[in-house]
Design a protein around this motif. Structure first.
Motif, PDB file in Angstrom:
ATOM      1  N   VAL A 418       0.825  -1.221   0.000  1.00 31.85           N
ATOM      2  CA  VAL A 418       0.000   0.000   0.000  1.00 31.85           C
ATOM      3  C   VAL A 418       0.855   1.265   0.000  1.00 31.85           C
ATOM      4  N   GLU A 419       2.130   1.140   0.344  1.00 33.81           N
ATOM      5  CA  GLU A 419       3.122   2.221   0.297  1.00 33.81           C
ATOM      6  C   GLU A 419       2.699   3.462   1.107  1.00 33.81           C
ATOM      7  N   PRO A 420       2.704   3.353   2.437  1.00 35.68           N
ATOM      8  CA  PRO A 420       2.402   4.535   3.252  1.00 35.68           C
ATOM      9  C   PRO A 420       3.458   5.618   3.032  1.00 35.68           C
ATOM     10  N   GLU A 421       3.020   6.816   2.699  1.00 38.52           N
ATOM     11  CA  GLU A 421       3.991   7.874   2.379  1.00 38.52           C
ATOM     12  C   GLU A 421       3.807   9.127   3.228  1.00 38.52           C
ATOM     13  N   ALA A 434      -4.450  10.536  13.707  1.00 40.78           N
ATOM     14  CA  ALA A 434      -3.408  10.427  12.687  1.00 40.78           C
ATOM     15  C   ALA A 434      -4.039  10.078  11.351  1.00 40.78           C
ATOM     16  N   PHE A 435      -3.529  10.712  10.297  1.00 37.14           N
ATOM     17  CA  PHE A 435      -3.987  10.455   8.930  1.00 37.14           C
ATOM     18  C   PHE A 435      -2.798   9.913   8.141  1.00 37.14           C
ATOM     19  N   VAL A 436      -2.948   8.730   7.557  1.00 34.24           N
ATOM     20  CA  VAL A 436      -1.853   8.056   6.863  1.00 34.24           C
ATOM     21  C   VAL A 436      -2.189   7.944   5.382  1.00 34.24           C
ATOM     22  N   GLY A 437      -1.455   8.656   4.537  1.00 31.70           N
ATOM     23  CA  GLY A 437      -1.669   8.591   3.098  1.00 31.70           C
ATOM     24  C   GLY A 437      -0.958   7.392   2.497  1.00 31.70           C
ATOM     25  N   MET A 438      -1.682   6.606   1.695  1.00 29.56           N
ATOM     26  CA  MET A 438      -1.122   5.394   1.089  1.00 29.56           C
ATOM     27  C   MET A 438      -1.082   5.563  -0.427  1.00 29.56           C
ATOM     28  N   GLU A 439       0.122   5.709  -0.936  1.00 31.72           N
ATOM     29  CA  GLU A 439       0.317   6.134  -2.326  1.00 31.72           C
ATOM     30  C   GLU A 439      -0.218   5.154  -3.346  1.00 31.72           C
ATOM     31  N   ARG A 440      -0.076   3.848  -3.100  1.00 33.38           N
ATOM     32  CA  ARG A 440      -0.387   2.869  -4.144  1.00 33.38           C
ATOM     33  C   ARG A 440      -1.826   2.367  -4.134  1.00 33.38           C
ATOM     34  N   VAL A 441      -2.619   2.812  -3.170  1.00 28.77           N
ATOM     35  CA  VAL A 441      -4.029   2.416  -3.173  1.00 28.77           C
ATOM     36  C   VAL A 441      -4.947   3.625  -3.173  1.00 28.77           C
ATOM     37  N   ASP A 442      -4.349   4.817  -3.271  1.00 27.84           N
ATOM     38  CA  ASP A 442      -5.129   6.053  -3.400  1.00 27.84           C
ATOM     39  C   ASP A 442      -6.125   6.206  -2.257  1.00 27.84           C
ATOM     40  N   ALA A 443      -5.600   6.139  -1.049  1.00 28.89           N
ATOM     41  CA  ALA A 443      -6.475   6.202   0.122  1.00 28.89           C
ATOM     42  C   ALA A 443      -5.710   6.737   1.329  1.00 28.89           C
ATOM     43  N   LYS A 462     -11.119   7.298   0.477  1.00 26.19           N
ATOM     44  CA  LYS A 462     -10.596   7.245  -0.882  1.00 26.19           C
ATOM     45  C   LYS A 462     -10.225   8.658  -1.333  1.00 26.19           C
ATOM     46  N   CYS A 463      -9.170   8.747  -2.142  1.00 29.54           N
ATOM     47  CA  CYS A 463      -8.702  10.072  -2.576  1.00 29.54           C
ATOM     48  C   CYS A 463      -8.242  10.008  -4.022  1.00 29.54           C
ATOM     49  N   GLY A 464      -7.447  11.005  -4.453  1.00 32.96           N
ATOM     50  CA  GLY A 464      -6.938  11.033  -5.814  1.00 32.96           C
ATOM     51  C   GLY A 464      -5.821  10.019  -6.021  1.00 32.96           C
ATOM     52  N   ASP A 465      -5.191  10.049  -7.186  1.00 29.57           N
ATOM     53  CA  ASP A 465      -4.179   9.084  -7.576  1.00 29.57           C
ATOM     54  C   ASP A 465      -2.816   9.443  -6.982  1.00 29.57           C
ATOM     55  N   ALA A 466      -2.339   8.585  -6.081  1.00 28.90           N
ATOM     56  CA  ALA A 466      -1.039   8.732  -5.424  1.00 28.90           C
ATOM     57  C   ALA A 466      -0.992   9.941  -4.492  1.00 28.90           C
ATOM     58  N   PRO A 467      -1.671   9.850  -3.346  1.00 25.89           N
ATOM     59  CA  PRO A 467      -1.647  10.964  -2.393  1.00 25.89           C
ATOM     60  C   PRO A 467      -0.237  11.249  -1.894  1.00 25.89           C
ATOM     61  N   GLU A 468       0.174  12.491  -2.009  1.00 22.49           N
ATOM     62  CA  GLU A 468       1.514  12.921  -1.599  1.00 22.49           C
ATOM     63  C   GLU A 468       1.438  13.810  -0.365  1.00 22.49           C
ATOM     64  N   GLY A 469       0.539  14.784  -0.386  1.00 21.94           N
ATOM     65  CA  GLY A 469       0.413  15.717   0.722  1.00 21.94           C
ATOM     66  C   GLY A 469      -0.811  15.403   1.566  1.00 21.94           C
ATOM     67  N   ASN A 491      -0.305  12.195  -8.951  1.00 23.96           N
ATOM     68  CA  ASN A 491      -0.426  11.567 -10.270  1.00 23.96           C
ATOM     69  C   ASN A 491      -1.567  12.114 -11.111  1.00 23.96           C
ATOM     70  N   ASP A 492      -2.562  12.723 -10.462  1.00 18.25           N
ATOM     71  CA  ASP A 492      -3.676  13.261 -11.244  1.00 18.25           C
ATOM     72  C   ASP A 492      -3.984  14.724 -10.931  1.00 18.25           C
ATOM     73  N   GLY A 493      -3.221  15.337 -10.024  1.00 13.28           N
ATOM     74  CA  GLY A 493      -3.431  16.751  -9.727  1.00 13.28           C
ATOM     75  C   GLY A 493      -4.715  17.059  -9.001  1.00 13.28           C
ATOM     76  N   VAL A 494      -5.277  16.079  -8.316  1.00 11.04           N
ATOM     77  CA  VAL A 494      -6.550  16.269  -7.634  1.00 11.04           C
ATOM     78  C   VAL A 494      -6.327  16.577  -6.150  1.00 11.04           C
ATOM     79  N   ILE A 495      -7.024  17.579  -5.674  1.00 12.10           N
ATOM     80  CA  ILE A 495      -7.028  17.926  -4.258  1.00 12.10           C
ATOM     81  C   ILE A 495      -8.426  17.661  -3.718  1.00 12.10           C
ATOM     82  N   LYS A 496      -8.495  16.893  -2.630  1.00  7.27           N
ATOM     83  CA  LYS A 496      -9.778  16.594  -2.010  1.00  7.27           C
ATOM     84  C   LYS A 496      -9.784  17.090  -0.569  1.00  7.27           C
ATOM     85  N   VAL A 497     -10.982  17.544  -0.128  1.00  7.89           N
ATOM     86  CA  VAL A 497     -11.146  18.062   1.222  1.00  7.89           C
ATOM     87  C   VAL A 497     -12.202  17.227   1.939  1.00  7.89           C
ATOM     88  N   TYR A 498     -11.917  16.909   3.201  1.00  7.50           N
ATOM     89  CA  TYR A 498     -12.797  16.065   3.997  1.00  7.50           C
ATOM     90  C   TYR A 498     -13.124  16.760   5.323  1.00  7.50           C
TER      91      TYR A 498
END
Length: 503
Positions: A418-421, A434-443, A462-469, A491-498
């Protein structure tokens, strides 16, 4: 005297009531298990929306965007449900790609690498109101992450100092500390002073392995967390499998804390390490380990103890002149350690797993007695005083993602899963979360960490493709006066707010 005393008492009482009223106004009773998406914006393609920073003064979001040209996009965030790009700040005058941004007291700081990545980079500071340049400061090579200290007095950068493709130009990894109130004077620290400790540190799990590299050149700082009192900082050394500790009052590196390894031969750490087995199945694997190799790090103080939260992504050095990674099937395995080697190296077993060639031949006879894979497929909590591991999520990120239909990506089982990043910690209602972004499952995984030694899973977003921030905005700073989570995906330039539900 009596009247004066009464007047002072009345004033103090009024101030206390006012302060308590302010705190009460900022407290929002929210349910940390109920975050749901309220807004989304697409600002580009691959390379866009890497890291975001929020300015409460202007209610603007500043987002790294290297999709077409190197720039920082400015987003009107006054209404997170209706975000729009209102401007951008070009990075062309300052160098190459912008890697990270941070905001404090109406000032935006950006970490910018040189056009030649092995040369010193820059930090550019701008006013958040009018985007005018305030100061440009030279820092170390390849500043990869930037942050302000909580008091706003310091800007810190983790300067990764990666080599070029030939590995002939390998700058030292470093950390720059910029004093905002001293006309942005900068102190850049490297790790040469720890070279004499190399053998002892490597015995505890530190990795020093670059091609013909000195100790200082081999260290690669990645991400920074700062204590609430702004006196101490911790920096992940991802490729080196360690965390560095800094004294910000003396501007010195005080310790390197090796992180050791994770045993996949334990039930709680069972993992799927094949992308060719046509099934998602978690199993134990004898003599196969993970290197923690954290990317992002977050800080939390609890009961007088500093706790460090890390996203254990994993990363390899792969260059034209030197690459550390091979598939297990390409290695010679020790017959005693791996009596089932013929079966183990099959693609549907461990044959496809990516491992480092720099560890594992413990007796120096040319075959591998242990196998060390990238990352730990988890997030961890460490005691910030001495680096002791106090919690690891083991395989829970995998199991929680697998439980969500069509979310787990089995094609990544052989390489960091899942690649936690990304990771961040904030206060939601009465809980630390704590919020843990997982790059390879977009969550993003959400955990209650009120007791940092015993985190409790809450939900998957669920979020955009490859969450970085992964950015948390506390209710007191939020444009809605409610807690907000902002996830930027590269990977897709999408910003989501929760936003969570209010109780």
């Amino acid at each position: 005297m009596k009247r004066t005393f009464l007047s002072l008492s009345l004033l103090l009482t009024t101030l206390l009531i006012s302060c308590n009223k302010d705190e009460a106004e900022f407290f929002v009773n929210e349910d940390a298990a109920t975050f749901a998406e309220i807004g989304s914006i697409d600002i580009g393609d691959a390379g866009a929306a890497e890291i975001s920073a929020y300015d409460p003064q202007t209610k603007r979001l500043f987002v790294v965007n290297n999709s077409t040209v190197n720039k920082i996009d400015v987003i009107d965030f006054a209404d997170p449900t209706k975000m729009k790009v209102i401007s951008s700040i070009s990075m062309a005058p300052y160098g190459g790609a912008v890697n990270s941004v941070a905001v404090s007291n109406g000032k935006l700081a950006a970490a910018i690498e040189s056009l030649n990545k092995q040369e010193n980079g820059k930090v550019a500071v701008f006013n958040t109101a009018d985007y005018k340049e305030v100061k440009v400061i030279t820092v170390g090579a390849l500043p990869d992450m930037i942050t302000y200290s909580p008091d706003g007095n310091l800007i810190l950068t983790a300067n990764e100092g990666e080599p070029d493709a030939t590995y002939k130009n390998d700058p030292v990894g470093s950390i720059s500390i910029i004093s905002v109130n001293e006309n942005y004077a900068v102190t850049t620290l490297d790790f040469s002073g720890f070279a004499s400790q190399q053998t002892a540190l490597m015995a505890k799990g530190l990795r020093i392995f670059g091609l013909n590299a000195t100790f200082a050149k081999d260290i690669e700082p990645e991400y920074i967390a700062v204590a609430d009192d702004s006196k101490t900082a911790w920096v992940t050394l991802q490729e080196n499998n360690a965390i560095a500790k800094l004294n910000l009052e003396t501007k010195t590196i005080t310790a390197i804390l090796p992180l050791g390894f994770k045993d996949y031969g334990v039930d709680a750490n069972a993992v799927d390490i094949s992308d060719r087995d046509n099934v998602i199945a978690l199993s134990k694997w004898t003599n196969i380990k993970g290197m923690y190799q954290p990317d992002a790090i977050a800080f939390m103080q609890h009961a007088g103890i500093p706790y460090l939260f890390t996203a254990n992504e994993g990363d390899a050095r792969e260059y034209d002149a030197f690459s550390e990674i091979k598939r297990v099937s390409a290695l010679k395995l020790d017959a005693t350690a791996f009596p089932n080697a013929t079966d183990l190296i099959k693609a549907e077993k461990a044959g496809r797993l990516n491992v480092t060639t720099t560890l594992g031949d413990t007796d120096g006879d040319g075959d591998y007695d242990f196998l060390y894979s990238l990352g730990a497929r988890s997030f961890s909590v460490w005691n910030g005083n001495d680096g002791t591991l106090v919690f690891d999520s083991k395989n829970e990120l995998d199991t929680k993602v697998i439980a969500v239909p069509n979310l787990y990506d089995d094609t990544r089982s052989d390489d960091k899963s899942v690649e936690p990043e990304g990771i961040t910690v904030g206060t939601v209602g009465n809980k630390k979360v704590a919020f843990v972004g997982m790059e390879r499952v977009d969550a993003v995984a959400v955990y209650d960490v009120t007791i940092p030694t015993s985190p409790v899973f809450l939900q998957i977003l669920k979020c955009g493709d490859a969450p970085e921030g992964v950015l948390f905005i506390p209710a007191k700073n939020s444009p809605t006066q409610k807690s907000l989570l902002v996830v930027s995906s590269e990977n897709d330039g999408v910003i989501k707010v929760y936003k969570p539900n209010t109780l």
